[in-house]
Design an enzyme around this catalytic site. Sequence first.
Site, short mmCIF file in Angstrom:
data_model
loop_
_atom_site.label_atom_id
_atom_site.label_comp_id
_atom_site.label_asym_id
_atom_site.label_seq_id
_atom_site.Cartn_x
_atom_site.Cartn_y
_atom_site.Cartn_z
N GLY A 240 -3.85 4.13 4.46
CA GLY A 240 -2.94 3.68 3.41
C GLY A 240 -3.71 2.83 2.42
O GLY A 240 -4.34 1.84 2.82
N GLY B 157 -6.73 0.26 3.37
CA GLY B 157 -7.77 1.15 3.90
C GLY B 157 -7.28 1.99 5.05
O GLY B 157 -6.41 2.83 4.88
N ARG C 210 0.85 -1.20 0.00
CA ARG C 210 0.00 0.00 0.00
C ARG C 210 0.88 1.24 0.00
O ARG C 210 2.09 1.16 0.20
CB ARG C 210 -0.88 0.01 1.26
CG ARG C 210 -0.06 -0.16 2.50
CD ARG C 210 -0.66 0.40 3.77
NE ARG C 210 0.22 0.10 4.90
CZ ARG C 210 1.30 0.77 5.21
NH1 ARG C 210 1.67 1.81 4.49
NH2 ARG C 210 2.04 0.43 6.24
N CYS D 52 4.52 6.17 10.30
CA CYS D 52 4.30 6.98 9.11
C CYS D 52 5.42 7.98 8.87
O CYS D 52 5.23 9.01 8.21
CB CYS D 52 2.94 7.68 9.16
SG CYS D 52 1.57 6.52 9.28
N GLY E 151 2.31 4.76 1.65
CA GLY E 151 2.66 5.14 3.01
C GLY E 151 3.94 4.51 3.49
O GLY E 151 4.69 3.89 2.72
N GLN E 152 4.21 4.64 4.78
CA GLN E 152 5.47 4.20 5.37
C GLN E 152 5.22 3.07 6.36
O GLN E 152 4.41 2.17 6.08
CB GLN E 152 6.18 5.41 5.97
CG GLN E 152 6.44 6.48 4.90
CD GLN E 152 7.24 7.66 5.39
OE1 GLN E 152 8.18 7.54 6.16
NE2 GLN E 152 6.87 8.86 4.93
N TYR E 153 5.89 3.07 7.51
CA TYR E 153 5.68 1.99 8.49
C TYR E 153 4.44 2.26 9.34
O TYR E 153 4.19 3.39 9.77
CB TYR E 153 6.89 1.85 9.41
CG TYR E 153 8.02 1.06 8.78
CD1 TYR E 153 7.93 -0.32 8.63
CD2 TYR E 153 9.17 1.69 8.34
CE1 TYR E 153 8.96 -1.04 8.05
CE2 TYR E 153 10.19 0.99 7.75
CZ TYR E 153 10.09 -0.39 7.61
OH TYR E 153 11.10 -1.10 7.02
N ALA F 4 -4.67 5.92 10.93
CA ALA F 4 -3.76 5.88 9.79
C ALA F 4 -4.54 5.47 8.55
O ALA F 4 -5.52 4.72 8.63
CB ALA F 4 -2.62 4.89 10.05
#
Length: 218
Positions: free
Chosen positions: A153, A164, A71, A182, A73-75, A151
Amino acid sequence: MSAVEWSILPGLSPYRETLEAMETRVAAIRAGEAAEAIWLLEHPALYTAGTSARPEDLVEPERFPVHVAGRGGQYTYHGPGQRVAYVMLDLDRRGRDVRRFVTALEDWVIATLAEFNVRGERREGRVGVWVVRPDRPAGLDGSPREDKIAAIGVKLRRWVSFHGLSINVEPDLTHFEGIVPCGIREHGVTSLVDLGLPVTMQDLDAALLRTFPQHFPD
């Protein structure tokens, strides 16, 4: 098939198997063989890496399993006490506008939090939903502290969405310490229970269901 099919998955859903099932459902939606769907679930404790994840943001790689999510985004952390909503909608039918879709997801979360008198806010340059914390010490520049409560993503495949959002109901907030959530170091993480609200997962699910049609009409 216009009605969105809602499912609440019991227990803790294994991450990899759930993603495989979601990809199968997305393909069926794209083929016109299944209705749009929203799955509400919890995962066991784990970290996921989005397409923009930076290695240095995985602070404790041995703490929990780490999954490459695919997806945006980050962590991100997922775990018990956090409601994950996997959103599989046909944007070919609803409008091919990714930015509007992400904004609608944020608005849906904000409206859901408002059901519990929590003011969720978006911030320029920061995906997700944030809560101002006047009860916590201000930043070094005097600005009020802001904690992330949700969050977002997503990924699209042939204009069908998957992945989602996640909303913190009562997760162990120390579990977020193994990552830079993030990619944002200067803000914290909160939950509904951390804000002093005795909200259950069932309460949140009911609010998500009530507010959804305002932002994603058929």
